[in-house]
Each structure stands twice: as C-alpha cells, then as structure tokens.
Design an enzyme around this catalytic site. Structure first.
Site, short mmCIF file in Angstrom:
data_model
loop_
_atom_site.label_atom_id
_atom_site.label_comp_id
_atom_site.label_asym_id
_atom_site.label_seq_id
_atom_site.Cartn_x
_atom_site.Cartn_y
_atom_site.Cartn_z
N ASN A 50 0.81 -1.22 0.00
CA ASN A 50 0.00 0.00 0.00
C ASN A 50 0.85 1.28 0.00
OD1 ASN A 50 -2.44 -1.51 0.17
ND2 ASN A 50 -2.07 -1.81 2.35
N HIS A 143 -13.66 -2.84 7.45
CA HIS A 143 -12.46 -3.60 7.82
C HIS A 143 -12.71 -4.46 9.05
CE1 HIS A 143 -8.23 -4.26 9.06
NE2 HIS A 143 -8.00 -4.21 7.76
N GLU A 186 -16.03 3.19 5.24
CA GLU A 186 -14.71 3.59 4.75
C GLU A 186 -14.92 4.51 3.56
OE1 GLU A 186 -12.16 0.18 4.12
OE2 GLU A 186 -13.18 -0.93 5.72
N SER A 190 -10.74 -1.40 0.78
CA SER A 190 -9.40 -1.90 0.48
C SER A 190 -9.37 -3.09 -0.47
CB SER A 190 -8.69 -2.29 1.78
OG SER A 190 -9.39 -3.32 2.45
N ASP A 215 -13.31 5.45 8.00
CA ASP A 215 -11.94 4.98 7.92
C ASP A 215 -11.36 5.45 6.58
OD1 ASP A 215 -9.56 3.55 7.62
OD2 ASP A 215 -10.36 1.74 8.52
N HIS A 218 -7.19 4.21 3.11
CA HIS A 218 -6.77 4.07 1.72
C HIS A 218 -7.05 5.31 0.88
CE1 HIS A 218 -5.69 -0.17 2.18
NE2 HIS A 218 -6.71 -0.22 3.01
N LYS A 244 0.31 3.56 4.76
CA LYS A 244 -0.01 3.37 3.35
C LYS A 244 0.61 4.49 2.53
CE LYS A 244 -3.86 0.55 4.77
NZ LYS A 244 -3.43 0.48 6.18
#
Length: 404
Positions: A50, A143, A186, A190, A215, A218, A244
């Site tokens: 990542n 997640h 999120e 991911s 979240d 990413h 990341k």
C-alpha cells in the site's frame, strides 16, 4: 511440540485443503518498489503493498526519523498518559487535525488499534452519558478491525448492503431509541478499490442524528486535494493511517476536541499501549511536508490504474467497482487465484492472491495496487502477464486474450 499440536495440524490441514493456507514469505527491499527473495535472488516489481506514493524509501522520511530518534530516543517508554507527550508530537497531531479539517487528533500505534479502540469508546459514551445502548450501523465491507471494535463493545452491528445508501437510511429509520447511532464505513474500500458516497452519507447521518465514523486508511495521502482524503467536512470522526500513502507505520483519529479528549479517557488502545516511537512520527512529519506538492504523483497513479482497468476489461476480466489505485482482478476460486499469483510472480511481479475470509467465498482475486514509482511499461507488462495466465488457466476464451 505441545500436547495439542495434532489438533492444530488438523486445523492447518483444513486450511490447506481449502486453498486458504497463509504463510509469511521472506523478502527484502531491492530499491524503490522492488522486492528480492533472499533464497533465489529473484527481484519482483511490487504491485501488492500500500505504498501508494512510494514514500517508504524516501530519503527525507529516513532523515527525519533519525533526527526525531536522536532527540527523543528509539522508543517512547510508556503510554502517553504515563510519561507525557513531546511538544513536537502535539504539533504533529494538530497538523493531522488540519489535514482532515478537524479540531484535534490523537495518534495510535496502528490503524487496527485505532478502529478497535474507537468503537468501544463511542459505545461507552452512549451508555455512560446518554444512558442507552449504542446502535451501530455498518457497511457490510468495513475492515475487520471495525468489526473487532463492535465485538469489544458488545454490540452486534446492523449491516447495510455495501454502499447502499437507501438500505442505510432504512436501518437508521428503524431505531428511534435514546442511544447514540454510530455509522461505520470507509471512504475507499481496500479489497474492491471503490469509494463511498461521502456527501450522501453526511446528509443521511445528519438527517437521522447519527455519528459518522469514516476509515480513510486508503484515501489519506493519495486522494482528494493535496492528498487530504475524501471525508473533509463530511464525517464526525475520521481514522487515517501512516502505513499506506504516508510510507510509515501507525494511525490517527481526527475529530472534535471533545471527542479526542473522550478518547484520552476511554480508548483502551490509547490508554494501555506504549506510544509510537519518535522515529515513526518523524517520518510522518516529513511525509506531511511532501504531500501538498505531490499532485503529479497522485495523477500518475490514477492514470496507471485507469489504464490497467481498461486492459482487464478488454480482456474480459472482472475488476469490480474499482475507481482508485486499488484494482481487484476477481477470478473466483482459491486455487485459481493462487495459480494466477504464481504465474505473475514467475513473470517478475508481486500481486498476491486474496482469499476468504478477507473476501467472500467465490470472490478470490489478485489485488493489484499502483504506486507512484510504477511505469506505464511495468503496468502493461503486468497486464499482459495476468491475461496470459488467465487464458492458460481457462478463465478466458483464447480470443479474449488475443483481443486484449
């Protein structure tokens, strides 16, 4: 050996039969975006980590990590509530709050720790201050760390269909209790590389007086203006990570000052865990210095991902709803994904097979991740390797592979 080893071996054999056995391989860095196997000397182009902006090996991050370590030592020694906080860490938290458009921020040792700590802390707020049990409504694809947080809070979340805003609203409308309504999602997911509709999430949660936690692991650093992510002005609490796009290790929570002070007193991962090393935080500071001037790198990553999705689509391979630097190549069964990953590795690329429980059964895939140091030539070579391997494994009709 222990007296239980035979039972553990039976369990491991089950994983192997399902094609779900995992093990850690030995790799070491061989240059920006390159990994080398110490046993064979083979060097692979990394399309799995990542490290979206390629900052993990940036000299400025390494220099700043050393400088902070020289000033404060290699470790923090204890929880911040025991030994206090260096002024530069306080200043770094304020920069992180500003990055996310919030009043305050708190640094955690990992994104897992942050998510697993925040959810129980909010549930405790509902019970202790509002006098009623929290209601948690979560996107189905959040997640595992957020699900762990729900379990630690003793709350079974109501799950809405992935990115289905109508379903979310229907679930929120079902509960008119006095407890805190917490929505977990999120901004970028991911495994599929798709995005949440942040504007609609904000509108729905405001309409139902729900607390929106997002979240941004990413998205932080790689998406949004100056890499600030996608949740600016949309959420009540944002979790971001350093591991990341920022090229380091650790995480942070950004929210109002009152929420962050509540976490000081109730978030177990903050209270009971040794604070991150100064060297880790020095690298974060350097990454934040670099972010505003990396628009060209972010655009390059987006271009690579877009081109790769086009190649996969022309070949008849499924990439799901991806719109970001994460592009899944969904192939179905465990053994098929493992075969493709092995073929791709033999061609000189690392794109690991993702299998259950990380993804649902039948949704096994190669998770391809694009970084700023990748070239167009590398992207096309990877695409060619995947298409060839897919044809050899019966995933594609031969004319599909030739047409790509």
């Amino acid at each position: 050996m222990t007296r239980f080893d035979n039972l553990f071996q039976q369990g491991l054999a089950g994983f192997a039969e399902q094609g779900r056995m995992r093990s850690c391989k030995q790799w070491h860095a061989a240059g920006p975006g390159l990994l080398q196997r110490p046993d064979t000397g083979a060097v692979l182009v990394d399309f799995s980590s990542n490290d979206y902006l390629g900052l993990r090996t940036h000299p400025r991050l390494l220099e700043r990590a050393i400088a902070w370590g020289q000033a404060e030592g290699s470790g923090s020694g204890a929880s911040r509530l025991v030994t206090g906080t260096p002024p530069q860490t306080m200043a770094l938290e304020q920069r992180l709050a500003t990055l996310k458009g919030m009043e305050a921020a708190r640094i955690f040792s990992s994104g897992w720790q942050a998510n697993a700590s925040v959810v129980p802390a909010l549930a405790r707020f509902s019970a202790q201050v509002m006098g009623a049990r929290a209601v948690i409504v979560a996107d189905k694809f959040i997640h595992a760390s957020l699900y762990h947080g729900c379990a630690a809070a003793g709350v079974t979340p109501k799950r809405f269909r992935h990115n289905d805003m109508a379903h979310l609203e229907a679930l929120l409308a079902q509960d008119a209790g006095a407890g805190l309504k917490i929505v977990l999602t999120e901004s970028v997911f991911s495994m599929d590389g798709d995005r949440a509709d942040m504007a609609r999430l904000r509108a729905i949660t405001r309409r139902h007086n729900a607390f929106l936690c997002v979240d941004e692991a990413h998205a932080t650093g790689i998406l949004g203006a100056q890499g600030r992510g996608l949740a600016i002005g949309q959420a009540d609490l944002v979790v971001g990570t350093f591991s990341k796009a920022l090229g380091g290790m650790g995480a942070f929570v950004a929210a109002s000052d009152a929420v962050c002070r509540w976490l000081d007193n109730t978030a177990s991962g903050f209270i009971y865990s040794t604070a991150p090393s100064a060297m880790v935080l020095g690298a974060v500071e350097a990454a934040l210095d670099l972010l505003p001037d990396m628009e060209e790198a972010r655009a390059h990553v987006a271009e690579l991902a877009c081109g790769f999705r086009q190649r996969m689509g022309l070949a008849g391979l499924e990439v799901g709803p991806s719109t970001t630097q994460i592009v899944p190549v969904v192939v179905g069964a465990e053994q098929t994904a493992l075969a493709l990953a092995q073929a791709v590795e033999q061609a000189g690329f690392l794109a690991v097979a993702i299998r259950p429980p990380t993804v649902p059964p039948g949704g096994c895939r190669l998770r391809v991740v694009f970084h700023a140091h990748h070239t167009q030539e590398q992207m096309h070579a990877l695409a060619t390797a995947i298409i060839s391997a897919a044809a050899q494994n019966g995933i594609l009709q031969e004319h599909g592979a030739l047409g790509a």
